[in-house]
Design a protein around this motif. Structure first.
Motif, PDB file in Angstrom:
ATOM      1  N   LEU A 100       0.835  -1.211   0.000  1.00  0.00           N
ATOM      2  CA  LEU A 100       0.000   0.000   0.000  1.00  0.00           C
ATOM      3  C   LEU A 100       0.869   1.260   0.000  1.00  0.00           C
ATOM      4  O   LEU A 100       0.539   2.254  -0.646  1.00  0.00           O
ATOM      5  N   LEU A 101       1.977   1.189   0.715  1.00  0.00           N
ATOM      6  CA  LEU A 101       2.861   2.361   0.800  1.00  0.00           C
ATOM      7  C   LEU A 101       3.611   2.617  -0.496  1.00  0.00           C
ATOM      8  O   LEU A 101       4.183   3.681  -0.686  1.00  0.00           O
ATOM      9  N   ARG A 102       3.590   1.656  -1.398  1.00  0.00           N
ATOM     10  CA  ARG A 102       4.225   1.866  -2.707  1.00  0.00           C
ATOM     11  C   ARG A 102       3.528   2.988  -3.480  1.00  0.00           C
ATOM     12  O   ARG A 102       4.138   3.680  -4.274  1.00  0.00           O
ATOM     13  N   GLN A 103       2.226   3.114  -3.235  1.00  0.00           N
ATOM     14  CA  GLN A 103       1.451   4.150  -3.944  1.00  0.00           C
ATOM     15  C   GLN A 103       1.789   5.551  -3.438  1.00  0.00           C
ATOM     16  O   GLN A 103       1.512   6.539  -4.109  1.00  0.00           O
ATOM     17  N   GLY A 104       2.354   5.629  -2.253  1.00  0.00           N
ATOM     18  CA  GLY A 104       2.694   6.921  -1.675  1.00  0.00           C
ATOM     19  C   GLY A 104       2.508   6.890  -0.174  1.00  0.00           C
ATOM     20  O   GLY A 104       2.055   5.878   0.374  1.00  0.00           O
TER      21      GLY A 104
END
Lengths: 137, 103
Positions: free
Chosen positions: B16-20
């Motif tokens: 999820l943190l890959r998206q920002g």
């Protein structure tokens, strides 16, 4: 942190120069050929490039005011990190296994392409951030 | 680091943190677990150096802080569907989570 990085870079420089001197010495004693010495150095350079680029996305920098800016900076670092790491590994692989004439050109082309991707994507990200700021103001 | 990547929930947080960057609340919304458990997961990720956090007002923001190798390892374990946490949980993993959630 800066001291740690500097000492790591200095140790790496000593390792590169030491390996080059050792290879030169071994070549002088006819223990290895010129091709093997060249390949060893280039493989080492490729692996160092990969090792450095591997850490690129981990160097997150300061938090910015906007979450969008943080996300864009993160994606630019990830794209740069991945492309340069893969290029470093490809560079090392080419110098290790490909014929010398081919490796000479292909390895450079791979790294140049990765640099273009990194800088291109980074530049595009920066421009996108600036244009968004301009639109917002 | 391997322990942090072994748990599927933590891997999903990293995905999820890959998206920002996301707040702790935004991340917690995606998982049917209690807040203390989620905080414990965040603590494990932070200790492993895989995420970076900052307090912004009342919320804690998280962002990805993974090297290429760590990300590749995560993908690899995701691909193989490794669920080492369940095995590790019987030994040390749950102890760490319990400790972190009681803080």
């Amino acid at each position: 942190m800066i001291l740690k990085r500097t000492s790591f870079a200095a140790a790496l420089a000593v390792l590169i120069l030491g390996t080059a001197a050792a290879l030169n010495y071994a070549q002088g004693l006819d223990l290895i050929g010129a091709d093997a010495a060249k390949r060893t150095m280039q493989v080492m350079i490729g692996l160092i490039l990969a090792a450095y680029s591997n850490l690129m996305p981990k160097d997150v920098g300061r938090w910015r005011a906007s979450a969008v800016a943080v996300a864009r900076a993160q994606s630019a670092r990830r794209v740069g990190g991945w492309s340069m790491t893969l290029a470093g590994l490809a560079y090392a692989g080419l110098w290790a296994f490909a014929p010398l004439a081919f490796a000479d050109v292909a390895a450079m082309a791979v790294v140049a392409s990765a640099m273009l991707i990194t800088m291109g994507y980074g530049g595009w990200t920066l421009l996108a951030c600036r244009s968004k700021q301009t639109t917002a103001s | 680091m391997f322990k942090a990547l072994a748990d599927p929930t933590r891997r999903q947080v990293l995905q999820l943190l890959r998206q920002g960057p996301k707040s702790a609340g935004e991340l917690a919304e995606h998982f049917p677990v209690s807040k203390p458990t989620m905080s414990a997961h965040f603590a494990v990720l932070r200790e492993a150096g895989l995420v970076d956090s900052a307090k912004q007002g009342k919320t804690i923001m998280y962002r990805l802080k993974m090297s290429v190798l760590e990300e590749a390892l995560m993908e690899f374990s995701e691909l193989l569907g490794l669920n080492l946490a369940q095995r590790a949980g019987r030994t040390s993993g749950h102890v760490t989570l319990r400790k972190a959630s009681t803080k």
